[in-house]
Design a protein around this motif. Sequence first.
Motif, PDB file in Angstrom:
ATOM      1  N   TYR A 123     -16.806  -9.987  33.333  1.00 37.73           N
ATOM      2  CA  TYR A 123     -16.816 -11.251  34.068  1.00 37.73           C
ATOM      3  C   TYR A 123     -15.594 -12.097  33.714  1.00 37.73           C
TER       4      TYR A 123
ATOM      5  N   GLU B 221     -14.617 -14.897  36.174  1.00 38.35           N
ATOM      6  CA  GLU B 221     -15.964 -15.389  36.479  1.00 38.35           C
ATOM      7  C   GLU B 221     -16.604 -15.933  35.196  1.00 38.35           C
TER       8      GLU B 221
ATOM      9  N   GLU C  97     -18.266 -18.678  34.552  1.00 40.47           N
ATOM     10  CA  GLU C  97     -19.629 -19.217  34.652  1.00 40.47           C
ATOM     11  C   GLU C  97     -20.658 -18.091  34.490  1.00 40.47           C
ATOM     12  N   ASN C  98     -20.417 -16.946  35.128  1.00 38.12           N
ATOM     13  CA  ASN C  98     -21.321 -15.802  34.971  1.00 38.12           C
ATOM     14  C   ASN C  98     -21.322 -15.305  33.529  1.00 38.12           C
TER      15      ASN C  98
ATOM     16  N   LYS D 100     -20.608 -17.069  30.824  1.00 34.67           N
ATOM     17  CA  LYS D 100     -21.285 -18.094  30.019  1.00 34.67           C
ATOM     18  C   LYS D 100     -22.795 -17.961  30.142  1.00 34.67           C
ATOM     19  N   ASN D 101     -23.281 -17.825  31.360  1.00 36.47           N
ATOM     20  CA  ASN D 101     -24.725 -17.719  31.574  1.00 36.47           C
ATOM     21  C   ASN D 101     -25.313 -16.495  30.886  1.00 36.47           C
TER      22      ASN D 101
ATOM     23  N   ARG E 218     -18.908 -16.491  23.658  1.00 40.44           N
ATOM     24  CA  ARG E 218     -19.500 -17.637  24.348  1.00 40.44           C
ATOM     25  C   ARG E 218     -18.593 -18.865  24.203  1.00 40.44           C
TER      26      ARG E 218
ATOM     27  N   TYR F 200     -16.896 -21.003  27.351  1.00 40.49           N
ATOM     28  CA  TYR F 200     -17.006 -22.457  27.533  1.00 40.49           C
ATOM     29  C   TYR F 200     -15.628 -23.109  27.582  1.00 40.49           C
TER      30      TYR F 200
ATOM     31  N   LEU G  49     -13.996 -22.671  30.914  1.00 42.28           N
ATOM     32  CA  LEU G  49     -14.609 -23.540  31.923  1.00 42.28           C
ATOM     33  C   LEU G  49     -14.248 -25.005  31.723  1.00 42.28           C
TER      34      LEU G  49
ATOM     35  N   LYS H 219     -15.313 -26.809  29.273  1.00 41.97           N
ATOM     36  CA  LYS H 219     -16.477 -27.480  28.680  1.00 41.97           C
ATOM     37  C   LYS H 219     -16.270 -27.558  27.167  1.00 41.97           C
TER      38      LYS H 219
END
Length: 89
Positions: A15, A20, A22-23, A25-26, A47, A51, A54, A56
């Motif tokens: 990902y 990708e 966000e995918n 991270k999830n 992880r 973040y 992204l 974040k």
Amino acid sequence: LGRSAEFCNQLAGCYMELGEFENAKNLLDEVVGIAGGNMKQVLMKNRIVAYEKLGKYKKAKQYAEEYLNMYEDSEMLAEYEFIRTRYRK
């Protein structure tokens, strides 16, 4: 979760290679809590990267602090210092 931590880490890496985040991270959020041993360390580190990618930084900083409380890692310590420059309380 019917997948192994190793598989999830590889999938999250794919990902990230595809942008990708966000995918990634999830998936990492889902699996990091159930992993053990060295794989937990790898998942936690990945992880943090997801973040960061992204933007974040508040959450990345929190996870980096958690990681550094558990593991000695000079590379992550340097990364943590970078994150701190991106996020200020």
